[in-house]
Design an enzyme around this catalytic site. Structure first.
Site, PDB file in Angstrom:
ATOM      1  N   THR A 121      10.786  33.210  31.520  1.00  0.00           N
ATOM      2  CA  THR A 121      10.351  34.054  32.633  1.00  0.00           C
ATOM      3  C   THR A 121      10.917  33.566  33.961  1.00  0.00           C
ATOM      4  O   THR A 121      11.115  34.361  34.880  1.00  0.00           O
ATOM      5  CB  THR A 121       8.818  34.116  32.698  1.00  0.00           C
ATOM      6  OG1 THR A 121       8.288  32.784  32.711  1.00  0.00           O
ATOM      7  CG2 THR A 121       8.256  34.878  31.518  1.00  0.00           C
ATOM      8  N   PHE A 181       5.400  42.222  45.691  1.00  0.00           N
ATOM      9  CA  PHE A 181       6.460  41.758  46.587  1.00  0.00           C
ATOM     10  C   PHE A 181       6.001  41.548  48.027  1.00  0.00           C
ATOM     11  O   PHE A 181       6.799  41.582  48.953  1.00  0.00           O
ATOM     12  CB  PHE A 181       7.654  42.719  46.554  1.00  0.00           C
ATOM     13  CG  PHE A 181       8.051  43.140  45.170  1.00  0.00           C
ATOM     14  CD1 PHE A 181       8.497  42.204  44.248  1.00  0.00           C
ATOM     15  CD2 PHE A 181       7.962  44.458  44.773  1.00  0.00           C
ATOM     16  CE1 PHE A 181       8.848  42.583  42.963  1.00  0.00           C
ATOM     17  CE2 PHE A 181       8.310  44.847  43.485  1.00  0.00           C
ATOM     18  CZ  PHE A 181       8.763  43.906  42.582  1.00  0.00           C
ATOM     19  N   GLY A 241       3.615  40.460  37.680  1.00  0.00           N
ATOM     20  CA  GLY A 241       4.826  40.680  36.901  1.00  0.00           C
ATOM     21  C   GLY A 241       5.622  39.417  36.695  1.00  0.00           C
ATOM     22  O   GLY A 241       6.689  39.440  36.077  1.00  0.00           O
ATOM     23  N   THR A 242       5.099  38.286  37.173  1.00  0.00           N
ATOM     24  CA  THR A 242       5.836  37.030  37.160  1.00  0.00           C
ATOM     25  C   THR A 242       5.628  36.214  35.895  1.00  0.00           C
ATOM     26  O   THR A 242       6.306  35.208  35.697  1.00  0.00           O
ATOM     27  CB  THR A 242       5.410  36.178  38.362  1.00  0.00           C
ATOM     28  OG1 THR A 242       3.983  36.014  38.328  1.00  0.00           O
ATOM     29  CG2 THR A 242       5.795  36.846  39.662  1.00  0.00           C
ATOM     30  N   GLU A 296      10.672  33.750  45.371  1.00  0.00           N
ATOM     31  CA  GLU A 296      11.391  34.289  46.522  1.00  0.00           C
ATOM     32  C   GLU A 296      12.851  33.837  46.594  1.00  0.00           C
ATOM     33  O   GLU A 296      13.709  34.560  47.086  1.00  0.00           O
ATOM     34  CB  GLU A 296      10.702  33.867  47.837  1.00  0.00           C
ATOM     35  CG  GLU A 296       9.218  33.646  47.749  1.00  0.00           C
ATOM     36  CD  GLU A 296       8.385  34.862  48.062  1.00  0.00           C
ATOM     37  OE1 GLU A 296       8.887  35.763  48.723  1.00  0.00           O
ATOM     38  OE2 GLU A 296       7.217  34.895  47.641  1.00  0.00           O
ATOM     39  N   GLY A 341       2.005  30.557  43.930  1.00  0.00           N
ATOM     40  CA  GLY A 341       1.040  30.833  42.881  1.00  0.00           C
ATOM     41  C   GLY A 341       1.028  29.826  41.751  1.00  0.00           C
ATOM     42  O   GLY A 341       0.004  29.181  41.485  1.00  0.00           O
TER      43      GLY A 341
END
Length: 710
Positions: free
Chosen positions: A600, A246, A472-473, A670, A514
């Site tokens: 996801t 984060f 974790g994404t 975000e 990313g």
């Protein structure tokens, strides 16, 4: 690929919902995190933190500690290796925060003053607690508030312009039909990732090898090389599985401490932070005090927009919480001004935290827009639609795509907004007053240079190598789908390797950049490989590899405003006799380009919205003015939304093509949090008729407001 609201029709792998490729490993415990990987002769370091908020160290009584069972060394400012904190890293300027044990100054409570290394974690902890450190204490100041004369304008940086201004603000405000001039505050907030920060450092055949939990192993490897004056090729950083970040997991003191200790002891050393240590050592979201002035003409069109945001920083390093940048994208006016101001205090240095700037900024701006809609007698959705800009309000650049109004239209339809009575305080259900609110969301869709390699193996499978960080994404799964689409191959035939600086340079997992950055490199390499395979010929035992570097492609992008957008809707119930506020339902509709993996992606958006709920009603770190430290530096005292606090949350998206864009992917990490706190605050006003301009909306604040506005 074509997307429609709520569904994805895919011509290939991209757009098909797919479970995480590493999911089974994570739920069975086979996936090992940085603090779990075994090493032979592993030693353990424990950080000792200062107990004063300002002053200097006068003595470190390490001799008695060195005599304790298992203790191997005690590092402190008197014996630690010297490092170069003057290097210019990824941020474009030196970062003295990582100058561990380089001097005797103490700049805040919780500053590292020593590292005790022992054979076991238990021995290290016991010895660290026994270490006596002497101090010469000085008066400290941790009081953050608006109106202090020592607030200053920060310098412009490569990351952000401190101030922007156009038009005659005073004249436009004086001539306006409706004006809102209010101050909004947000508290200090913390990342609280489930996996603590952990690093193991060792020397392996002349190379520094660091196993770490971070958001970019290329980034951490490069920073360590500069800090310790090493050849970049002699540093390797690996980070295979990461339990949340984060914004907090870049280069921090634990990696530096581990490298110092392994250099001194010539054996692997692991340093893991405790939860309490994380509250002072890894950054946090600065508290903010924000003044917003918005003025409109008789038709509700903005003629003046003014947003000034104040945040704190440390005496060690300057950090800007860019709360005023959101208005540079969302709203235009003939007179438009945004400003950032900073207070230097005796506190740890803040850092990025999910949607830095936009999360607290949206609470202020979107609350003020609701207040303006009330004054104008205009529906909040209509006011926003009336003020939708054609080009960037400050930059003047065209938007790559901007489908914010489509988000509001779809959200309003699904939320039942048309049935809403705009008058506050009318809906009641037993002891609960009910209300609904909305807010806009936006977050930049950036991109950073990345490299990738894709290999066609002799057995018919494909191996993708890209130094992505999966915090974790679902990055592994996303890259699997991107590669399979470009190769026109079954995703089951694609293996993805990530999280190793030896794989080459790649953008960090941060700033919602990313997937766009890594996916672009993977797509280019995979497309090149597929073209080579179509030329025929067999595949040799070592395979055929194609590589890509996106540097030139990024440089060729036209200048545009690139952002994801969204509309947040909230329904709340408020009990004015107890002060309890309950979110009943949340709906977020987003425009975020091509959705790589709907499964996801929806989880990412719901996770962000849950955090927005937590920001609105729960999260608040409190500092003790007497000690300069926290009074609630753990998950017992620092409240976050738990299962019982989280209502039905729906997240979906609208079609958002990006004409001319070579990737079409935007960030979603975000934007889920942006606007949620404002939507909830606006819903609380609709329920009670009382406006809350300070977060979190605690029961005591609700009771006090009800008493002041009976």
């Amino acid at each position: 690929m074509t997307t429609t609201t709520g569904t994805t029709t895919a011509t290939g792998a991209v757009g098909s919902g797919r479970a995480r490729v590493e999911g089974r490993d994570k739920v069975t415990g086979a996936a090992r995190y940085a603090g779990e990987i075994p090493f032979a002769r592993l030693a353990h370091g424990w950080l000792v933190l200062s107990t004063i908020a300002r002053g200097r160290i006068t003595a470190v009584a390490d001799e008695p500690v060195l005599a304790l069972p298992g203790v191997l060394t005690v590092l402190h400012h008197g014996n630690a290796p010297r490092v170069d904190t003057g290097y210019v890293g990824m941020l474009g300027r030196p970062n003295p925060v990582v100058g561990l044990f380089q001097h005797d100054r103490v700049p805040f409570a919780g500053w590292p003053v020593a590292l005790v290394v022992a054979e076991t974690p238990e021995q290290a902890r016991e010895a660290a607690e026994a270490l006596v450190v002497g101090y010469e204490e000085e008066p400290h100041d941790v009081a953050f508030r608006a109106g202090r004369a020592d607030a200053y304008r920060p310098e412009d940086s490569p990351m952000v312009r401190a101030d922007t201004e156009k038009g005659d603000l005073r004249a436009r405000i004086d001539g306006a039909a409706f004006v809102v001039d209010a101050e909004y505050t947000t508290p200090e907030e913390h990342h609280c990732s489930m996996e603590p920060h952990a690093a193991t450092a060792r020397w392996d055949d002349g190379r520094l090898d660091v196993t770490d939990s971070n958001q970019g192993s290329s980034w951490v490897a490069g920073e360590l090389a500069q800090l310790f004056s090493l050849d970049p090729a002699s540093v390797r950083v690996r980070s295979e599985h990461i339990g949340g970040a984060f914004g907090s997991k870049g280069l921090s003191v634990h990696q530096v401490a581990a490298v110092m200790a392994t250099t001194a002891l010539h054996r692997p050393v692991r340093v893991v932070m405790t939860r309490r240590q994380m509250f002072s050592l890894v950054g946090y979201r600065s508290p903010t005090a924000q003044r917003v002035r918005v003025a409109a003409d008789a038709e509700g069109r903005l003629c003046a927009f003014d947003h000034e945001a104040l945040n704190l920083t440390s005496h060690v390093h300057e950090f800007i919480e860019t709360s005023a940048v959101l208005g540079r994208v969302l709203y235009d006016a003939d007179a438009h001004r945004t400003r950032h101001r900073i207070l230097r205090l005796d506190v740890p240095t803040p850092t990025w935290m999910r949607a830095p700037g936009e999360a607290p900024g949206s609470f202020a701006i979107e609350s003020a827009l609701d207040e303006l809609a009330e004054k104008c007698g205009v529906d909040p959705l209509a006011l926003r639609a009336r003020n939708e800009p054609v080009t960037g309000p400050v930059s003047g650049l065209p938007f790559s795509s901007r489908n914010l109004l489509a988000c509001f239209e779809e959200g309003a339809r699904r939320f039942g907004w048309a049935d809403r009575d705009p008058r506050p305080g009318l809906r009641r259900e037993g002891r609960w007053l009910l209300g609904t609110g909305t807010a806009a969301a936006s977050y930049p869709s950036g991109v950073g240079r990345s490299t990738a390699a894709v290999t066609a193996e002799a057995d018919g499978t494909f191996t993708v190598r890209v130094n992505a960080s999966d915090i974790g994404t679902g990055a592994r799964t996303a890259m699997t789908l991107v590669a399979a689409e470009a190769l026109r191959a079954d995703p089951d035939l694609v293996r993805v390797r990530i999280g190793d600086s030896d794989l080459g340079h790649a953008m960090i997992a941060g700033g919602s950049t990313g997937t766009r950055s890594w996916g672009w490199a993977v797509r280019l390499a995979a497309a090149d490989l597929r073209e080579r395979l179509t030329l025929g010929g067999g595949i040799p035992p070592e395979g055929i590899t194609a590589r890509a570097d996106t540097a030139d492609a990024i440089a060729a992008l036209p200048q545009q405003e690139r952002h994801s957008f969204g509309a947040q809707f909230a329904e709340v119930a408020v009990d004015v006799t107890t002060g309890e506020v309950r979110a009943r339902r949340l709906l977020g509709i987003f425009a975020a380009g091509s959705i790589v993996n709907p499964l996801t992606a929806r989880s990412q958006l719901i996770g962000g919205m849950t955090w927005g709920l937590s920001m609105a009603l729960h999260e608040e770190a409190v500092r003790d003015a007497a000690t300069g430290g926290h009074v609630n530096a753990d998950l017992a005292g620092y409240h976050v939304a738990s299962h019982a606090d989280v209502p039905l949350i729906e997240a979906d998206w609208v079609d958002d093509p990006v004409p001319g864009d070579p990737v079409g992917i935007k960030g979603i990490g975000e934007i889920g949090i942006v606007g949620v706190a404002a939507a909830i605050a606006n819903a609380v006003w609709h329920a009670t008729g009382v406006r809350h301009r300070a977060l979190p909306i605690r029961p005591d604040r609700v009771l006090r407001a009800a008493a002041d506005h009976p």
